[in-house]
Every structure is written in C-alpha cells, then in structure tokens.
Design an enzyme around this catalytic site. Sequence first.
Site, PDB file in Angstrom:
ATOM      1  N   GLU A 217       0.813  -1.220   0.000  1.00 16.82           N
ATOM      2  CA  GLU A 217       0.000   0.000   0.000  1.00 16.82           C
ATOM      3  C   GLU A 217       0.844   1.267   0.000  1.00 16.82           C
ATOM      4  O   GLU A 217       0.525   2.238  -0.692  1.00 16.82           O
ATOM      5  CB  GLU A 217      -0.966   0.010   1.190  1.00 16.82           C
ATOM      6  CG  GLU A 217      -2.103  -0.998   1.085  1.00 16.82           C
ATOM      7  CD  GLU A 217      -1.714  -2.389   1.556  1.00 16.82           C
ATOM      8  OE1 GLU A 217      -0.597  -2.547   2.099  1.00 16.82           O
ATOM      9  OE2 GLU A 217      -2.527  -3.327   1.390  1.00 16.82           O
TER      10      GLU A 217
ATOM     11  N   HIS B 200     -11.293  -4.601   9.080  1.00 15.03           N
ATOM     12  CA  HIS B 200     -11.837  -4.625   7.717  1.00 15.03           C
ATOM     13  C   HIS B 200     -13.217  -3.983   7.643  1.00 15.03           C
ATOM     14  O   HIS B 200     -13.965  -4.247   6.703  1.00 15.03           O
ATOM     15  CB  HIS B 200     -11.942  -6.063   7.187  1.00 15.03           C
ATOM     16  CG  HIS B 200     -10.631  -6.669   6.795  1.00 15.03           C
ATOM     17  ND1 HIS B 200      -9.706  -7.059   7.727  1.00 15.03           N
ATOM     18  CD2 HIS B 200     -10.086  -6.940   5.590  1.00 15.03           C
ATOM     19  CE1 HIS B 200      -8.641  -7.562   7.097  1.00 15.03           C
ATOM     20  NE2 HIS B 200      -8.845  -7.498   5.805  1.00 15.03           N
TER      21      HIS B 200
END
Lengths: 321, 325
Positions: free
Chosen positions: B59, B128
């Site tokens: 990322e 999440h």
Amino acid sequence: MNPKEILGLYENMLLSRRFEQKADELYKEGLVTGSLHLYIGEEAIGAVAMLMREEGDLFTSTHRGVGHTVLCGCDPNLIMAELFGKATGISGGKGGSMHMFDQAHGLLGTNGIVGGGTSLACGAGITLKLVNHTDRVVFCFLGEGASNEGVTHESMNLAAVWKLPVIFVVENNGYEVFTTAQESCSVEDIAVRAAGYGIPGAVVDGNDALKLEKAYRKAIDHARRGEGPSLIEAKTYRWSGHWPGDAYSYGGYRSKEEVDEWKARCPILRLGKLILEKGYATGEELDAISRRVDRRVEESVAFAMASPDPDDGGLLQNLFA
Amino acid sequence: MALIKYSIAIRDAIAEEMRRDPKLFFMGEDIAKFGGVFGCSLNLPEEFPGRVLSTPISEAAFVGAGMGAAITGTHTLVELQYVDFILCAMDQLINQTAKTHYMSNGTVKVPYTLRVQQGCGRGNGAQHAQCFESLFAGIPGLKVVCPSTPADAKGLLKTALRDENPVVFCEHKMLYAVRGEVPDSPDFTIPFGVADIRREGTDVTIIATSYMVQRALDAASLLEAEGISAEVIDPRTIVPLDMETLAASVRKTGRCVIAQEAQPFCSFGGEIAYELQQQVFRYLDAPIERVSTAQVPMPYSRKLETLNVPTADRIAAAARKTLWR
C-alpha cells in the site's frame, strides 16, 4: 565526461559546497530556521547524476536536498530565499529546505520524510514508461537510513516487478542522525539488497566523480532499454552534523580524526586535482571559478535579504488547485 | 436512465473517464482480475490494456506511486481494497499527497483519486470494517466524497477523475449491490459541495452520508407514520461541505439529527454540529442529536456488529428526542 563537462561539474559542485557553507553560517545566525541538512562532502553523487540526465529525466530528493536542488540548475536566489522563508522562494516560503519543487529542472521535491521519495519515484516511472511510453528515467536519491524504511522495500519491489525506469541511489554517508550505519543496517553494503529484488546492484566510491559516471551509465542504459531499476550505493561521508546545530559532530558520536580522514577524500579536491593533472584548466582558472561561485552565493544572499516575507493572505492560499 | 448496481456505476464512470482521458491510469490490488474483489473494474483491463494494473500488496508503494504519477502529469486512480489498509500508507497520503500543492505554493498539481471501500455489515471485524471519512476530512488538502446511491457514485466519481486535486472517494461495501437509476450520458457529472435533499420535511432535519442515508430514509418513514415530517439530507461530499443547504434546512425545521457510521469522538458529525450551532443557534428548538457507532473498534460477532451500527429505529428515536417525545 569530456574536459568541458568535467569543468562544469567542478563548478557546480563548488557552487553547492559554498552555497551550503553560507547557509550553515546563516542558520547559526538564526536567519535560516527549522532544520537544515547539509550535503557537504557528498556533492559528487548528485552532481554527476545531474550532469548525466537528459531532457525529460526526473529525480526525487531527500531531507538532505539543498545540494541536489542547487546541483539540478535551480536558481540559487530562489533556493536561498526559500531557506529564509521569503515570498520569492522557490516554494513561496511555504516549503523550506525539505519541501522544494522545481519541475522545470526535474525536481519532484526534496522531502521531509526519510524514504519519502521512493514511492514517488515509482509513480514518476509509471508516467514516463507506462503512460507516456518514453525511455526517460528517474533518479531516486535516498540515504542508507531510508534503505531500512518499509516503503523503500515496497518501492524497489514494485519498480522491479513493473520494470520501472528508476535508478535508486543510496547515498551511504555512514550516519543516521547519531546512529551509525553499522548499528542499523543488517548488511555492510546496502547494494547487496538489490539481489533480493532481482535487480542490478553496485557499490561505488561516492566521492569519485569518474567512478560514479561509470556506475550511472550502466544503470541509465539499463533503464532506457526498458529493463527496469538498478540500485547504486555510493559510499560517502557526512562532514557536518545531521543538522548544523548538531554540536556532537566531533567528540560525541564520532571523532575529529574520522571526520578529517574523510575531508582528505573531498570529492571537489579530488576533481580539482584531476583537472590540474590532466591540464583541463590552470590553477588560475580554478581560482576564477571559485570567485565566480562565491559571487553567485553572495548574490543569492542579497536577493534573499532584500525579498519580502509572504503576505498574510498566503496562509490560506493554494490548499487546492 | 438505466437501473444498475453501485459497483457497475463506479465501473462505468471509470470506463467513460478512461475513454475521455487517454492518460488516466488505474492501479490497485487485484483489480485486473475478475473485476477486482468488488467488481468495480469488470472488463476494464480488456478495454484499456496496460492502463489497469494489479499491484503487489504494497500500500505504501502504490499509494505513493499514485502521487508520483499524478505530479508528473498522469491523472491517477488508485483503488484500496479495504480502507483499513490506508494506515500502511498514511505518510504517502498525508505527508506527500495532501500537502504538496500547498507546500509548493501552488506550483505542483496533484490530480489523484483514491477509491476506498469501507464500512460494516459483513462481519469483517475491527480491521476490515472501519469508516475513516472523519479522519480523511481532518487532513487539509484532501477532498472527501461519500456517495450513497449508484447515480451519485457515478456522477461524483467522474467529477473526481476530472479534479486537479487529491480526492478520497469513500465507497461502502454494503452499497455495491444496491441498484438505482443512473443517467446514461457520458457528460453526466455531479459537482462537489452540493448536498442532496433526499426527502423534504418540516419538523426535523436528518443528515446522513453513505450507508446511513437509506437508514435515515427508513427512519423518516417510521416518523411519518407518527405524524412527524423529517427532511433527509445527504451532503455527498464532506470536503467541500455544503453547509449552506444544511443550515437552511435546520433553520426551517429547528431540529437536527446527524447519523454516522463512524465513532462519535472527534468525528465529522461533531464538526457539523459545531458549524450548525455557530450558524443557526437561535433557530434551534432542541440540542442537536448525533447517532453513531460506539467509541470501540468494530466487533466481529454479527450480533454485536448489528448492535453497534445505527439503525432506522435509533435514528428515529433521536429525532423524537429533538421533538421532546
């Protein structure tokens, strides 16, 4: 490099040196504020890369980026004014030494975050190769300290997987603030990490302009052929402290003998010696270069001194385009 | 008009903008296979070979690379599979992307859209299922978009992809399968900073974004049965924020409920309440109510997750409270 290029290189390195020595003085006088990270002693690494760049090649810099900015051809007046925080500075006084951008000279920013330029260099590589389909390259300067940042690992892997035209140049100056490279790096040569990404890696004497030229030539050709990134580790030394106020440069975390030993390996002295030996210029001609450089630095200080501070209205300007 | 899913509206927006702008480049985790995890890039790699690439799970590298591509002239779209992963790239988002236009005194432009998928509803647990729009909105230099319908998703994403600034585009995982009418025209866009009055009313204003908008509308239906007329407003973009429309509504109703999926402390809802009391204090007939998740990480258990997320009932109860009922 032909004799003319070598003389130009010498003058450029001397300009960076004298510019930073002046900035160091001004910092100690309180005219330059915040942090200032000097590139003194490391100039050959940036200077040779700048000389070898072609039209359209780009580079990312670091917190130690004043030298890179001078070397890339940015107007010294604008750099000095930025160090003073003046409205005429390259970033209008909003950036400082760690946030200077000069797109006309390929500079994608000095950077306040160690390793901050590595992923940006990948992005520039995306534009040059995957979007614009050119053979242009990006130099990504980082220190050996930045080689231990996670984003550096991610970026080298990404550049390798997509064969991005990025030349990672690790300027190993031996110190991460007060901590030595030996204390913080798992390997003696950062360049061996290149094998982990499946890319070429090389160690080079960072104070030797001619050896740097050879290493860069290979990496540039590799990237222009579309074969992807390389990792060059240039061994050098940070003459000054991490910042000018770092009073422990001698005596504290390193000895005067160690610093003096590296000063004897000064990249500018070495290049000057070569120029005289080869007869590319006379001692008088080098003195003339020295005087010219000093005048240029003085001019930049006068410009910065005479420049206005930013307007109050600037505080809220340029948040969005 | 066509009845299409939110995920396909997003895909269509990207496809149209990639046709319009041959320099638009799109990357993210798994996006070049099977349309990505949420189907938002379905068939795009085939139509735009070499311009839609799956990245490594890195990322920091690809969020930063999006910035590097943007400042070198490439309008860049990056997809983050789960918003939670942005925490691995916060330097790239905050220090590099958000600040550069300002730090460069306006000389460097950052035409960069970061699509993130967020929210509760699938029992994904604490790493999440977060909502980070408040976090993003607190960073100077980022525009923040939270579409609640397929049409808004398409129109706002097209605007983002034409914007010269960093935009964080917050999608919600529970909305991808929702269908709605979406204009067909490739010229269809929705400007930033224009709130949508989803339902007009006179007694209380309910402000909600993203997944909470449908729950606010359901709350308004419950209230209607009790003779309470609720106005539901979706700001659609948090930065820039259409305070004018929000303030005008509260001036009219004198009461306000803010529904958000984020945690309450230091949140977007708190900021709106502050702005409203500044602007419409003398029109208020009751304290502003805020309905949020609790100040805890999102629990995994479906029972606890359901308990944690604001429902139509909770929003309606807050509205009644503003009416002293």
